[in-house]
Scaffold this motif. Structure first.
Motif, PDB file in Angstrom:
ATOM      1  N   LEU A 153       7.229  20.565  14.430  1.00 55.21           N
ATOM      2  CA  LEU A 153       8.427  20.936  13.694  1.00 55.21           C
ATOM      3  C   LEU A 153       8.820  19.841  12.718  1.00 55.21           C
ATOM      4  N   GLU A 154       9.516  20.232  11.679  1.00 54.88           N
ATOM      5  CA  GLU A 154      10.113  19.272  10.766  1.00 54.88           C
ATOM      6  C   GLU A 154      11.570  19.661  10.528  1.00 54.88           C
ATOM      7  N   ILE A 155      12.423  18.661  10.439  1.00 57.98           N
ATOM      8  CA  ILE A 155      13.846  18.880  10.200  1.00 57.98           C
ATOM      9  C   ILE A 155      14.085  18.919   8.698  1.00 57.98           C
ATOM     10  N   THR A 156      14.773  19.940   8.235  1.00 58.00           N
ATOM     11  CA  THR A 156      15.007  20.081   6.800  1.00 58.00           C
ATOM     12  C   THR A 156      16.444  19.750   6.400  1.00 58.00           C
ATOM     13  N   GLY A 157      17.315  19.537   7.373  1.00 58.20           N
ATOM     14  CA  GLY A 157      18.678  19.136   7.041  1.00 58.20           C
ATOM     15  C   GLY A 157      19.699  19.759   7.969  1.00 58.20           C
ATOM     16  N   TRP A 158      20.947  19.374   7.778  1.00 60.54           N
ATOM     17  CA  TRP A 158      22.037  19.977   8.542  1.00 60.54           C
ATOM     18  C   TRP A 158      22.338  21.376   7.996  1.00 60.54           C
ATOM     19  N   ALA A 159      22.539  22.328   8.875  1.00 60.06           N
ATOM     20  CA  ALA A 159      23.162  23.585   8.486  1.00 60.06           C
ATOM     21  C   ALA A 159      24.675  23.421   8.573  1.00 60.06           C
ATOM     22  N   GLN A 160      25.095  22.546   9.481  1.00 55.90           N
ATOM     23  CA  GLN A 160      26.488  22.102   9.548  1.00 55.90           C
ATOM     24  C   GLN A 160      26.505  20.710  10.144  1.00 55.90           C
ATOM     25  N   GLU A 161      27.118  19.783   9.439  1.00 50.74           N
ATOM     26  CA  GLU A 161      27.213  18.421   9.957  1.00 50.74           C
ATOM     27  C   GLU A 161      28.042  18.401  11.239  1.00 50.74           C
TER      28      GLU A 161
END
Length: 305
Positions: A153-161
């Motif tokens: 898996l790779e993290i692409t960012g926050w959907a909500q901080e």
């Protein structure tokens, strides 16, 4: 989520499993996934709870299950996780909540007896640094994820901080992730994580849906979070510094440590759920009356979907 047919959804579901596990042929997995889910639902019929109704969670809290929601308790909840292609034993799972009708999401409920979690670090955390740590932790754990039958898996960012409400002791955050090497147009899953802190630990409510559908369904997660109520003596405010155990970590570690571990499994659920949800919602004939009864849908409504 793009509209599709049950047959197409089954093929996509089978292909995803085949790629992830590389064990059997796609047609075999399609049939196995469908049959396993149908068996679990059929076995759970007498135990499924329809809202509105109160549900006891461990000895800690009560979920005031709202109208329009159904609750699947253990041991059926763990079996549903397996039927949706997700590894693990799920012995710590309280149950799973589904919507009745057309909602394309589900939520897992757990209680973690971590001890009292101090929340003072919420005033000073840096979302950018937390995201960096989350990405690094996910990359480091990809080896174990592959051993469990999943893809990297790779993290692409926050959907909500991460957001913490000090007055209600509720923590919310959502992370976007994808399988490494996935096509650019592959729908992304998202885990919308909510936590209710108590005296002896925390209740975790994780909503899984498609990233594009999160704005539509995060209100359901908030509704369920608001419907969680700790018992007398178990509330965060009941903490006794002279007698109670204090957790070794704070809120930031709750997101980065526990959250990263959970994402490794639930991101897999999210990926499969995007493909499998339409099977759950549309394949009334294949699953018989159990699915229609669970979601409170008529055959004519299913045919029109």
């Amino acid at each position: 989520m793009l509209a599709t047919t049950p047959a197409r959804a089954l093929r996509a579901f089978a292909a995803a499993l085949l790629g992830a596990l590389s064990l059997v042929t796609a047609p075999v997995w399609a049939q196995a996934g469908e049959n396993e889910f149908a068996k679990v639902i059929a076995a759970a019929q007498n135990d499924i709870v329809k809202g509105p109704q109160d549900i006891k969670l461990s000895t800690q809290a009560v979920l005031h299950l709202p109208e329009g929601k159904v609750y699947v308790p253990q041991p059926h909840a763990a079996k549903l996780m397996h039927a949706m292609g997700n590894p693990g034993d799920y012995s710590d799972l309280e149950g799973v909540v589904f919507p009745r009708g057309d909602g394309e999401w589900f939520a897992t409920l757990r209680f973690e007896k971590s001890g009292y979690i101090k929340d003072d670090d919420a005033k000073h955390w840096d979302a950018a640094d937390m995201l960096k740590s989350f990405k690094e932790g996910t990359e480091a754990s990809n080896g174990e994820r592959k051993k469990m039958g999943g893809r990297a898996l790779e993290i692409t960012g926050w959907a909500q901080e991460p957001t913490y409400a000090a007055d209600t002791h509720r923590l919310v955050w959502a992370m976007k992730s994808r399988e490494v090497g996935a096509p650019a147009d592959e729908p992304l899953g998202v885990n919308y994580n909510t936590y209710a802190l108590g005296r002896e630990g925390y209740m975790s409510l994780n909503l899984v849906t498609g990233l594009n559908d999160l704005p539509k369904y995060q209100g359901d997660a908030q509704q369920l979070l608001g419907a969680l109520e700790f018992n007398d003596g178990k509330r965060y405010a009941d903490f006794n510094a002279s007698t109670d155990h204090v957790a070794e970590y704070g809120l930031a570690a709750l997101v980065l440590g526990v959250g990263a571990k959970k994402l490794g499994l639930l991101a897999v659920i999210g990926a499969f759920f995007l493909k499998f949800a339409k099977v759950i919602l549309l394949a009334g004939v294949a699953f018989g009356g159990a699915i229609l009864k669970l979601f409170g849908r008529k055959k004519s409504e299913t045919a029109e979907s």
